[in-house]
Scaffold this motif. Structure first.
Motif, PDB file in Angstrom:
ATOM      1  N   PHE A 130     -49.018  -2.869  11.386  1.00 49.12           N
ATOM      2  CA  PHE A 130     -50.359  -3.266  11.784  1.00 49.12           C
ATOM      3  C   PHE A 130     -51.327  -3.091  10.619  1.00 49.12           C
ATOM      4  O   PHE A 130     -51.206  -2.161   9.826  1.00 49.12           O
ATOM      5  N   ASP A 131     -52.270  -4.000  10.549  1.00 50.58           N
ATOM      6  CA  ASP A 131     -53.434  -3.874   9.669  1.00 50.58           C
ATOM      7  C   ASP A 131     -54.587  -3.492  10.592  1.00 50.58           C
ATOM      8  O   ASP A 131     -55.182  -4.348  11.247  1.00 50.58           O
ATOM      9  N   THR A 132     -54.867  -2.196  10.668  1.00 52.10           N
ATOM     10  CA  THR A 132     -55.760  -1.667  11.711  1.00 52.10           C
ATOM     11  C   THR A 132     -57.115  -1.277  11.145  1.00 52.10           C
ATOM     12  O   THR A 132     -57.210  -0.526  10.176  1.00 52.10           O
ATOM     13  N   TRP A 133     -58.167  -1.773  11.796  1.00 46.85           N
ATOM     14  CA  TRP A 133     -59.541  -1.378  11.504  1.00 46.85           C
ATOM     15  C   TRP A 133     -59.952  -0.333  12.538  1.00 46.85           C
ATOM     16  O   TRP A 133     -59.892  -0.586  13.740  1.00 46.85           O
ATOM     17  N   PHE A 134     -60.354   0.826  12.048  1.00 51.56           N
ATOM     18  CA  PHE A 134     -60.803   1.911  12.920  1.00 51.56           C
ATOM     19  C   PHE A 134     -62.326   1.848  13.012  1.00 51.56           C
ATOM     20  O   PHE A 134     -63.032   2.022  12.020  1.00 51.56           O
ATOM     21  N   LEU A 135     -62.799   1.597  14.218  1.00 51.42           N
ATOM     22  CA  LEU A 135     -64.227   1.443  14.472  1.00 51.42           C
ATOM     23  C   LEU A 135     -64.742   2.649  15.247  1.00 51.42           C
ATOM     24  O   LEU A 135     -63.984   3.336  15.939  1.00 51.42           O
ATOM     25  N   ALA A 194     -57.312  -3.398  16.009  1.00 49.04           N
ATOM     26  CA  ALA A 194     -58.526  -2.591  15.927  1.00 49.04           C
ATOM     27  C   ALA A 194     -58.448  -1.486  16.967  1.00 49.04           C
ATOM     28  O   ALA A 194     -57.857  -1.664  18.035  1.00 49.04           O
ATOM     29  N   THR A 195     -59.037  -0.366  16.644  1.00 42.81           N
ATOM     30  CA  THR A 195     -59.047   0.772  17.558  1.00 42.81           C
ATOM     31  C   THR A 195     -60.433   1.398  17.538  1.00 42.81           C
ATOM     32  O   THR A 195     -61.214   1.178  16.601  1.00 42.81           O
ATOM     33  N   LEU A 196     -60.764   2.140  18.580  1.00 49.07           N
ATOM     34  CA  LEU A 196     -62.140   2.609  18.751  1.00 49.07           C
ATOM     35  C   LEU A 196     -62.209   4.130  18.866  1.00 49.07           C
ATOM     36  O   LEU A 196     -61.612   4.723  19.762  1.00 49.07           O
ATOM     37  N   PHE A 197     -62.923   4.733  17.932  1.00 46.24           N
ATOM     38  CA  PHE A 197     -63.207   6.161  17.913  1.00 46.24           C
ATOM     39  C   PHE A 197     -64.564   6.333  18.609  1.00 46.24           C
ATOM     40  O   PHE A 197     -65.599   5.993  18.057  1.00 46.24           O
ATOM     41  N   ILE A 198     -64.535   6.824  19.853  1.00 46.85           N
ATOM     42  CA  ILE A 198     -65.779   7.012  20.612  1.00 46.85           C
ATOM     43  C   ILE A 198     -66.183   8.470  20.520  1.00 46.85           C
ATOM     44  O   ILE A 198     -65.417   9.360  20.887  1.00 46.85           O
ATOM     45  N   ILE A 199     -67.385   8.700  20.022  1.00 46.30           N
ATOM     46  CA  ILE A 199     -67.849  10.065  19.796  1.00 46.30           C
ATOM     47  C   ILE A 199     -68.938  10.432  20.795  1.00 46.30           C
ATOM     48  O   ILE A 199     -69.827   9.628  21.095  1.00 46.30           O
ATOM     49  N   ARG A 200     -68.814  11.622  21.319  1.00 46.64           N
ATOM     50  CA  ARG A 200     -69.750  12.138  22.331  1.00 46.64           C
ATOM     51  C   ARG A 200     -70.501  13.318  21.722  1.00 46.64           C
ATOM     52  O   ARG A 200     -69.884  14.247  21.204  1.00 46.64           O
ATOM     53  N   ILE A 248     -55.173  -7.860  17.947  1.00 45.80           N
ATOM     54  CA  ILE A 248     -56.111  -8.915  18.286  1.00 45.80           C
ATOM     55  C   ILE A 248     -55.414  -9.975  19.134  1.00 45.80           C
ATOM     56  O   ILE A 248     -54.207 -10.206  19.002  1.00 45.80           O
ATOM     57  N   ASP A 249     -56.182 -10.597  20.029  1.00 50.76           N
ATOM     58  CA  ASP A 249     -55.688 -11.655  20.895  1.00 50.76           C
ATOM     59  C   ASP A 249     -56.522 -12.907  20.622  1.00 50.76           C
ATOM     60  O   ASP A 249     -57.701 -12.811  20.264  1.00 50.76           O
ATOM     61  N   ARG A 250     -55.928 -14.075  20.808  1.00 50.96           N
ATOM     62  CA  ARG A 250     -56.676 -15.316  20.586  1.00 50.96           C
ATOM     63  C   ARG A 250     -57.931 -15.374  21.449  1.00 50.96           C
ATOM     64  O   ARG A 250     -58.961 -15.942  21.051  1.00 50.96           O
ATOM     65  N   PHE A 297     -66.636  -6.750   6.942  1.00 49.21           N
ATOM     66  CA  PHE A 297     -65.602  -7.667   7.421  1.00 49.21           C
ATOM     67  C   PHE A 297     -65.526  -8.914   6.545  1.00 49.21           C
ATOM     68  O   PHE A 297     -64.447  -9.379   6.179  1.00 49.21           O
ATOM     69  N   GLU A 298     -66.704  -9.474   6.196  1.00 49.95           N
ATOM     70  CA  GLU A 298     -66.733 -10.734   5.452  1.00 49.95           C
ATOM     71  C   GLU A 298     -66.127 -10.609   4.063  1.00 49.95           C
ATOM     72  O   GLU A 298     -65.739 -11.611   3.458  1.00 49.95           O
ATOM     73  N   ALA A 299     -66.050  -9.384   3.541  1.00 49.91           N
ATOM     74  CA  ALA A 299     -65.427  -9.188   2.234  1.00 49.91           C
ATOM     75  C   ALA A 299     -63.917  -9.432   2.284  1.00 49.91           C
ATOM     76  O   ALA A 299     -63.285  -9.596   1.231  1.00 49.91           O
ATOM     77  N   TYR A 300     -63.338  -9.447   3.498  1.00 50.86           N
ATOM     78  CA  TYR A 300     -61.887  -9.559   3.641  1.00 50.86           C
ATOM     79  C   TYR A 300     -61.430 -10.702   4.528  1.00 50.86           C
ATOM     80  O   TYR A 300     -60.243 -11.025   4.540  1.00 50.86           O
ATOM     81  N   MET A 301     -62.341 -11.302   5.287  1.00 47.12           N
ATOM     82  CA  MET A 301     -61.925 -12.296   6.280  1.00 47.12           C
ATOM     83  C   MET A 301     -63.133 -13.094   6.743  1.00 47.12           C
ATOM     84  O   MET A 301     -64.279 -12.688   6.496  1.00 47.12           O
ATOM     85  N   PRO A 302     -62.922 -14.230   7.431  1.00 45.12           N
ATOM     86  CA  PRO A 302     -64.046 -14.931   8.056  1.00 45.12           C
ATOM     87  C   PRO A 302     -64.729 -14.020   9.084  1.00 45.12           C
ATOM     88  O   PRO A 302     -64.063 -13.234   9.769  1.00 45.12           O
ATOM     89  N   LEU A 303     -66.034 -14.139   9.198  1.00 49.16           N
ATOM     90  CA  LEU A 303     -66.765 -13.265  10.110  1.00 49.16           C
ATOM     91  C   LEU A 303     -66.331 -13.465  11.554  1.00 49.16           C
ATOM     92  O   LEU A 303     -66.376 -12.524  12.362  1.00 49.16           O
ATOM     93  N   THR A 304     -65.898 -14.669  11.915  1.00 49.38           N
ATOM     94  CA  THR A 304     -65.408 -14.889  13.281  1.00 49.38           C
ATOM     95  C   THR A 304     -64.240 -13.954  13.600  1.00 49.38           C
ATOM     96  O   THR A 304     -64.111 -13.467  14.726  1.00 49.38           O
ATOM     97  N   LYS A 305     -63.399 -13.685  12.598  1.00 52.66           N
ATOM     98  CA  LYS A 305     -62.277 -12.774  12.813  1.00 52.66           C
ATOM     99  C   LYS A 305     -62.768 -11.331  12.895  1.00 52.66           C
ATOM    100  O   LYS A 305     -62.238 -10.528  13.690  1.00 52.66           O
ATOM    101  N   GLY A 306     -63.772 -10.966  12.110  1.00 55.25           N
ATOM    102  CA  GLY A 306     -64.344  -9.626  12.200  1.00 55.25           C
ATOM    103  C   GLY A 306     -64.922  -9.366  13.579  1.00 55.25           C
ATOM    104  O   GLY A 306     -64.720  -8.295  14.162  1.00 55.25           O
ATOM    105  N   ARG A 307     -65.647 -10.352  14.107  1.00 59.01           N
ATOM    106  CA  ARG A 307     -66.181 -10.210  15.471  1.00 59.01           C
ATOM    107  C   ARG A 307     -65.039 -10.067  16.478  1.00 59.01           C
ATOM    108  O   ARG A 307     -65.124  -9.275  17.422  1.00 59.01           O
ATOM    109  N   ALA A 308     -63.992 -10.863  16.293  1.00 56.07           N
ATOM    110  CA  ALA A 308     -62.854 -10.797  17.215  1.00 56.07           C
ATOM    111  C   ALA A 308     -62.195  -9.425  17.172  1.00 56.07           C
ATOM    112  O   ALA A 308     -61.762  -8.902  18.207  1.00 56.07           O
ATOM    113  N   LEU A 309     -62.111  -8.810  15.991  1.00 54.17           N
ATOM    114  CA  LEU A 309     -61.558  -7.456  15.895  1.00 54.17           C
ATOM    115  C   LEU A 309     -62.428  -6.459  16.655  1.00 54.17           C
ATOM    116  O   LEU A 309     -61.918  -5.577  17.350  1.00 54.17           O
TER     117      LEU A 309
END
Length: 237
Positions: free
Chosen positions: A160-165, A30-36, A67-69, A88-100
């Protein structure tokens, strides 16, 4: 394939999969696009990778990583918004979405020295979250939205399977980078047009171009770019 998604192997120095070898399984990241938004035009946080890296040296990127354990166990001050959790839940358990989401926030601290979090009592914890939580904050998952997802092509040796947030800079604890923290060689805020003039990885350029459109139309479908053998096949999340 659009020009925005045409890989520049010479620029990115991407290690290729040896001929005849099986495709590497993509790692979750996962990566983070921070906008100002406090200036005449929106600006995005970019960081320059060190020239000594064997993967994308000297390129400008968003902070992020795999992601790290520990990201599954780390506390959070807030939860994902329902629409983000649903994606997230459409593709994975929500616990993994939160972890991302927590991985993107942790990596932003480790790479850029910036905290996306809410005040909380410091918690003694071992592992990669120790220094973050020692700052007296916990990650602010509510600040996150999803703007892009991309899976590295199968002919590449490191995938990588990367989610851009995306998060608004006003949710940061401070705009000042911690002086003793940050793995990126330098960080800076760029207007989106300025950012596109930097040496960028292919997918980073595509995300910036997509975000220009998203700022005018926040309800745009979220792109899901999955490369297979041959041209990329754009989908929607």
């Amino acid at each position: 394939m659009s020009d925005a998604l045409q890989p520049n192997r010479a620029l990115e120095r991407t290690p290729m999969r040896p001929e005849g070898a099986k495709a590497v399984r993509p790692r979750n990241a996962a990566t983070l696009f921070i906008i100002r938004r406090d200036g005449p035009k929106p600006r995005v946080l970019m960081g320059k990778r060190h020239g000594g890296h064997n993967f994308m040296p000297n390129l400008w990127v968003f902070p992020g990583g795999r992601i790290d354990r520990a990201d599954f166990r780390a506390p959070a001050a807030t939860d994902l918004r329902p629409e983000v959790a649903g994606k997230f839940e459409a593709y994975m358990p929500l616990t993994k979405g939160r972890a991302l989401g927590k991985a993107a926030i942790r990596e932003t601290w480790e790479e850029a020295g910036l905290l996306l979090g809410r005040p909380a009592e410091p918690r003694p914890i071992a592992g990669p979250w120790r220094e973050f939580l020692e700052q007296g904050v916990q990650p602010d998952l509510e600040a996150l939205s999803i703007i892009y997802r991309a899976v590295t092509p199968p002919n590449v040796g490191k995938r990588f399977d990367t989610w851009f947030l995306m998060a608004d800079a006003e949710r940061l604890v401070s705009l000042e980078r911690q002086p003793d923290c940050g793995e990126l060689e330098e960080i800076a805020w760029f207007e989106l047009e300025e950012a596109l003039e930097l040496p960028l990885p292919t997918v980073t350029r595509a995300v910036i171009q997509e975000t220009r459109e998203r700022l005018d139309n926040p309800n745009r479908p979220i792109p899901y770019m999955r490369f297979r053998m041959g041209p990329a096949r754009p989908r929607e999340l």
